[in-house]
Scaffold this motif. Structure first.
Motif, PDB file in Angstrom:
ATOM      1  N   ASN A 135       0.800  -1.243  -0.215  1.00 13.95           N
ATOM      2  CA  ASN A 135       0.160  -0.022  -0.214  1.00 13.95           C
ATOM      3  C   ASN A 135       0.707   1.226   0.183  1.00 13.95           C
ATOM      4  OD1 ASN A 135      -2.777   1.296   0.428  1.00 13.95           O
ATOM      5  ND2 ASN A 135      -1.595   2.051   2.237  1.00 13.95           N
ATOM      6  N   MET A 140       1.923   5.064  -0.565  1.00 19.01           N
ATOM      7  CA  MET A 140       1.408   6.204  -0.657  1.00 19.01           C
ATOM      8  C   MET A 140       1.996   7.223  -0.503  1.00 19.01           C
ATOM      9  SD  MET A 140      -2.445   5.396   0.248  1.00 19.01           S
ATOM     10  CE  MET A 140      -2.828   7.322   0.665  1.00 19.01           C
ATOM     11  N   GLU A 180      -0.635  12.672  -0.185  1.00 18.75           N
ATOM     12  CA  GLU A 180      -1.789  11.963  -0.500  1.00 18.75           C
ATOM     13  C   GLU A 180      -2.455  11.567   0.815  1.00 18.75           C
ATOM     14  OE1 GLU A 180      -1.134   9.649  -4.588  1.00 18.75           O
ATOM     15  OE2 GLU A 180      -0.512   8.730  -2.689  1.00 18.75           O
ATOM     16  N   ILE A 181      -1.648  11.212   1.931  1.00 13.32           N
ATOM     17  CA  ILE A 181      -2.306  10.869   3.073  1.00 13.32           C
ATOM     18  C   ILE A 181      -2.762  12.009   3.956  1.00 13.32           C
ATOM     19  CG2 ILE A 181      -1.401   9.740   5.669  1.00 13.32           C
ATOM     20  CD1 ILE A 181      -0.271   7.729   4.286  1.00 13.32           C
TER      21      ILE A 181
END
Ligand code: NAD
Ligand code: TYD
Length: 336
Positions: free
Chosen positions: A246, A248, A252-253
């Protein structure tokens, strides 16, 4: 009964591990040895403290007399070594304690475990020992170690020491290397809780550099399940990577957290980059999946919401932290 010494069990991953295991199993007796540094918090273990299969000892893994005493008194047969200084930024501000705990401390645990002939020694490590990736590729267990921060270098030293104890003495050592964790009880210095709490408090969200650095996120319970599988079934002398595929970007987080909390994006503030900032981490966990049958169970979309909800519901836990000694660290680190 499996008599297990868990070190650093009052920290983020260790406390989740103890709470999880004591809830699942009644054949484990856990001794938790934790120095209670700024990152250790016994409140994390409220649900376990009254369990008859749990015993807490405040102390340092680098204290050889104490560690010897514990192995003898509790007939320790398994070790899960979580205890560490764990924050990259702090290792940049001052590295000595990182080598004391992560390297010397691990050495004392290994020597004592060897003397008492333990059945399994699990060294909890990190994907950061592999260094930084470019746009392509994944870290496998065969990727050469190339740690970049003082933190990562101290963990790499401990990994190599643990594996050398297997090679030289035949000790049943296993190393796990996991990617970035998130979940309940994570200390607010780390990206996800820091951004959640700053958003809740309408404070600026400090993003290092261009915000495009990539981390590979895993929910802490998925990590803990993998750890237990390795403790029970992992082969001595082996390394197992753990990750949930996953990847990221940091930005984005942060945007996802702001959106969930209905806060404006103008809270985001780009700040000076972390020195030596690793660009990208990404883990290939084929080995643990194929050999031990592990699979991550939590989707990022659901587990990040679960995590944000946990911080929303546990204001007492984090208010005590951010109003304490942490405030000074925060001001020095961020200067705003
Ligand atoms: P944490 O900083 O939240 O907890 C560390 C715990 O170790 C604290 O309770 C602290 O009091 C204790 N401790 C520190 N020095 C000690 C000493 N000398 N003796 C005894 N106890 C001591 O860290 P965490 O995020 O829970 O990480 C746990 C382990 O997992 C570390 O070894 C870390 O390198 C590894 N890891 C963490 C991540 C992550 O994303 N957080 C990812 C991969 C691996
Ligand atoms: P962190 O949680 O410190 O974990 P690690 O450095 O061990 O991967 O940081 C995760 C990412 O978030 C990393 O790329 C650095 C970045 N970061 C920020 O942009 N701002 C911050 O205030 C922090 C703490 C981290």
């Amino acid at each position: 009964m499996k008599n297990i010494l868990v070190t650093g069990g009052a920290g983020f991953i260790g406390s989740n591990y103890i709470n999880y295991i004591l809830n699942e199993r009644d054949d484990y007796f856990i001794v938790n040895l934790d120095k209670l540094t700024y990152a250790g918090n016994l409140e994390n273990l409220k649900s376990s403290q009254a369990n008859k299969n749990y015993h807490f000892i405040k102390g340092d893994i680098a204290n050889s007399d104490l560690v010897n005493f514990i192995f003898e008194k509790f007939n320790i047969k398994y070790v899960v070594n979580f205890a560490a200084e764990s924050h990259v930024d702090r290792s940049i501000s001052g590295s000595e304690i990182f080598y004391r705990t992560n390297v010397i401390g691990t050495n004392i645990l290994l020597e004592t475990a060897r003397k008492f002939e333990v059945e399994k020694f699990l060294q909890i490590s990190t994907d950061e020992v592999y260094g930084s990736l470019g746009k392509e590729g994944l870290f496998s267990e065969n990727t050469p170690l190339s740690p970049n921060s003082p933190y990562a270098s101290s963990k790499a030293a401990a990994d190599m020491m643990a594996l050398a104890f297997h090679h030289t003495f035949g000790m049943p050592v296993v190393v796990t290397r996991c990617s970035n964790n998130y979940g309940p009880f994570q200390f607010p210095e780390k990206l996800i809780p820091l951004m959640i709490l700053n958003s809740l408090n309408n404070k600026k969200l400090p993003i290092y550099g261009d915000g495009l650095n990539v981390r590979d996120w895993i929910y802490v319970i998925d990590h803990n399940k993998a750890i237990n599988l390795v403790l029970e079934k992992g082969n001595a002398g082996e390394v197992y990577n753990i990750g949930a595929s996953n990847e990221m970007k940091n930005i984005e987080i942060v945007k996802l957290i702001l959106k969930y909390l209905n806060k404006p994006e103008n809270l985001i503030q780009y700040v000076k980059d972390r020195p030596g900032h690793d660009r990208r981490y990404a883990i290939d966990s084929t080995k643990i999946k194929n050999e031990l049958g592990w699979m991550p169970e939590f989707s990022f979309e659901k587990a990040i919401e679960k995590t944000i909800d946990w911080y929303l519901q546990n204001k007492n836990w984090w208010e005590r932290i951010i109003n304490g000694e942490y405030q000074k660290y925060y001001e020095t680190q961020y200067k705003f």
